[in-house]
Design a protein around this motif. Sequence first.
Motif, PDB file in Angstrom:
ATOM      1  N   LEU A 197     -61.080 -81.362  72.413  1.00 47.47           N
ATOM      2  CA  LEU A 197     -61.218 -82.230  73.587  1.00 47.47           C
ATOM      3  C   LEU A 197     -60.017 -83.162  73.630  1.00 47.47           C
ATOM      4  O   LEU A 197     -59.741 -83.876  72.664  1.00 47.47           O
ATOM      5  N   LEU A 198     -59.319 -83.163  74.750  1.00 45.93           N
ATOM      6  CA  LEU A 198     -58.120 -83.980  74.918  1.00 45.93           C
ATOM      7  C   LEU A 198     -58.473 -85.228  75.721  1.00 45.93           C
ATOM      8  O   LEU A 198     -59.028 -85.116  76.820  1.00 45.93           O
ATOM      9  N   LEU A 199     -58.182 -86.385  75.157  1.00 51.39           N
ATOM     10  CA  LEU A 199     -58.530 -87.649  75.783  1.00 51.39           C
ATOM     11  C   LEU A 199     -57.343 -88.226  76.535  1.00 51.39           C
ATOM     12  O   LEU A 199     -56.190 -87.990  76.187  1.00 51.39           O
ATOM     13  N   ALA A 200     -57.645 -89.009  77.559  1.00 54.37           N
ATOM     14  CA  ALA A 200     -56.597 -89.612  78.377  1.00 54.37           C
ATOM     15  C   ALA A 200     -55.773 -90.616  77.583  1.00 54.37           C
ATOM     16  O   ALA A 200     -54.616 -90.870  77.918  1.00 54.37           O
ATOM     17  N   GLN A 201     -56.337 -91.175  76.502  1.00 56.21           N
ATOM     18  CA  GLN A 201     -55.623 -92.180  75.716  1.00 56.21           C
ATOM     19  C   GLN A 201     -54.635 -91.552  74.737  1.00 56.21           C
ATOM     20  O   GLN A 201     -53.958 -92.267  73.999  1.00 56.21           O
ATOM     21  N   GLY A 202     -54.541 -90.227  74.710  1.00 51.43           N
ATOM     22  CA  GLY A 202     -53.595 -89.584  73.813  1.00 51.43           C
ATOM     23  C   GLY A 202     -54.191 -89.178  72.486  1.00 51.43           C
ATOM     24  O   GLY A 202     -53.481 -89.087  71.494  1.00 51.43           O
ATOM     25  N   GLN A 203     -55.469 -88.930  72.439  1.00 55.36           N
ATOM     26  CA  GLN A 203     -56.128 -88.435  71.238  1.00 55.36           C
ATOM     27  C   GLN A 203     -56.722 -87.071  71.546  1.00 55.36           C
ATOM     28  O   GLN A 203     -56.883 -86.689  72.699  1.00 55.36           O
ATOM     29  N   TYR A 204     -57.044 -86.344  70.484  1.00 56.32           N
ATOM     30  CA  TYR A 204     -57.815 -85.114  70.677  1.00 56.32           C
ATOM     31  C   TYR A 204     -58.809 -84.974  69.542  1.00 56.32           C
ATOM     32  O   TYR A 204     -58.574 -85.420  68.420  1.00 56.32           O
ATOM     33  N   HIS A 205     -59.961 -84.378  69.841  1.00 57.38           N
ATOM     34  CA  HIS A 205     -61.040 -84.252  68.882  1.00 57.38           C
ATOM     35  C   HIS A 205     -61.405 -82.784  68.710  1.00 57.38           C
ATOM     36  O   HIS A 205     -61.463 -82.025  69.677  1.00 57.38           O
ATOM     37  N   ASP A 206     -61.666 -82.407  67.490  1.00 59.69           N
ATOM     38  CA  ASP A 206     -62.081 -81.058  67.161  1.00 59.69           C
ATOM     39  C   ASP A 206     -63.602 -81.000  67.179  1.00 59.69           C
ATOM     40  O   ASP A 206     -64.258 -81.660  66.368  1.00 59.69           O
ATOM     41  N   LEU A 207     -64.175 -80.244  68.107  1.00 58.87           N
ATOM     42  CA  LEU A 207     -65.620 -80.129  68.181  1.00 58.87           C
ATOM     43  C   LEU A 207     -66.130 -79.312  67.010  1.00 58.87           C
ATOM     44  O   LEU A 207     -65.563 -78.269  66.674  1.00 58.87           O
ATOM     45  N   LYS A 208     -67.208 -79.795  66.402  1.00 54.87           N
ATOM     46  CA  LYS A 208     -67.795 -79.082  65.277  1.00 54.87           C
ATOM     47  C   LYS A 208     -69.298 -78.984  65.446  1.00 54.87           C
ATOM     48  O   LYS A 208     -69.935 -79.863  66.012  1.00 54.87           O
ATOM     49  N   GLN A 209     -69.848 -77.920  64.884  1.00 54.82           N
ATOM     50  CA  GLN A 209     -71.264 -77.654  65.005  1.00 54.82           C
ATOM     51  C   GLN A 209     -72.083 -78.604  64.152  1.00 54.82           C
ATOM     52  O   GLN A 209     -71.709 -78.938  63.031  1.00 54.82           O
ATOM     53  N   LEU A 210     -73.218 -79.052  64.688  1.00 57.18           N
ATOM     54  CA  LEU A 210     -74.199 -79.771  63.904  1.00 57.18           C
ATOM     55  C   LEU A 210     -75.335 -78.809  63.590  1.00 57.18           C
ATOM     56  O   LEU A 210     -75.838 -78.133  64.479  1.00 57.18           O
TER      57      LEU A 210
END
Length: 334
Positions: free
Chosen positions: A217-230
């Motif tokens: 997921l790419l954020l407007a603030q310049g970060q990105y997150h790796d989605l992981k399964q729960l």
Amino acid sequence: MAAVFLVTLYEYSPLFYIALVSVCFLVTSALVLGWFGLGVPVILRNSEETESSTRVLKKRMRQVKNPFGLEIPNPAAASVTRGVTLTPDCLEDCVLTCYWGCNVQKLHEALQKHVYCFRIKTPQALEDALYNEYLYKQQHLQSIKKNDKAEKYCQLPEDAQVADFGPVPRAHYPLVALLTLADEEDREIYDIIAMVAVIHIPDESYRLSCRILYQYLLLAQGQYHDLKQLFMSANSPAPSSSDTFPGESSTDTGLLEKAGQAGDEPGLQEENSKDCVVCQNGPVNWVLLPCRHTCLCDGCIKYFQQCPMCRQFVQESFPLCSKKEQDEDESTHV
């Protein structure tokens, strides 16, 4: 016999006799006090009846609405020659762009450029960051309407003549799907402005079934997150990632929802209850990291330094919903 030994020891060395008796007294006192749980080290207590003395760090999370969702409705039918069917599920009008044979190194460099250089808000921005290091681009010209779950078919052209992408480890991902917001005004509303999904497609060299390997997921603030399964109980109601996203500054963030197709890691499929696996009474609410098992209620979380499912040490934890949200939900049901 013991009395004779003590008398002999006293005659030999009164000082050693007194020291031995004192040590025995202290050990006996500690064991007795530990049995009742009175102010002694936790190692002497009954772990089932007392709280853990080591505090597990509680990860600070924030809610972010995720407008993107992507599924593979029929993974068994997908292949490099036959193509693959994707089902976007978005909260706003979106654009789906697929890149076949995307260079692995260039893709991760593009994610870093999103952090340091420029924001990847459109397909053109990603192509510029990739330096066109991909085999074939397929873009659906008509934007995907919000809440439209129509299937989109992606396939390499016949003249590409690609039967496989080589042996593992590969230099190219078989398929990278990019979801971006179609309306420029929506990019100002949402924190998450794009989603990159890396998809494995079986071919002649590597016949592992089709699945989503990674989702970013790419954020407007310049970060990105790796989605992981729960990993949750089979019948547990999982909150949608369209509504909540537990995020912070690091890129290693757990999240519910469609990242569950990312791997074959063992989940909690054997469990048939939405209740806590320990007390079997309270509703499951806490996610344990790094194992990502979601199996404890608010009452039991404070007793465990190790995950009750896999026995891995818990480094951090976070709740799926706050106490206030739980109370509001209960009052709604009442």
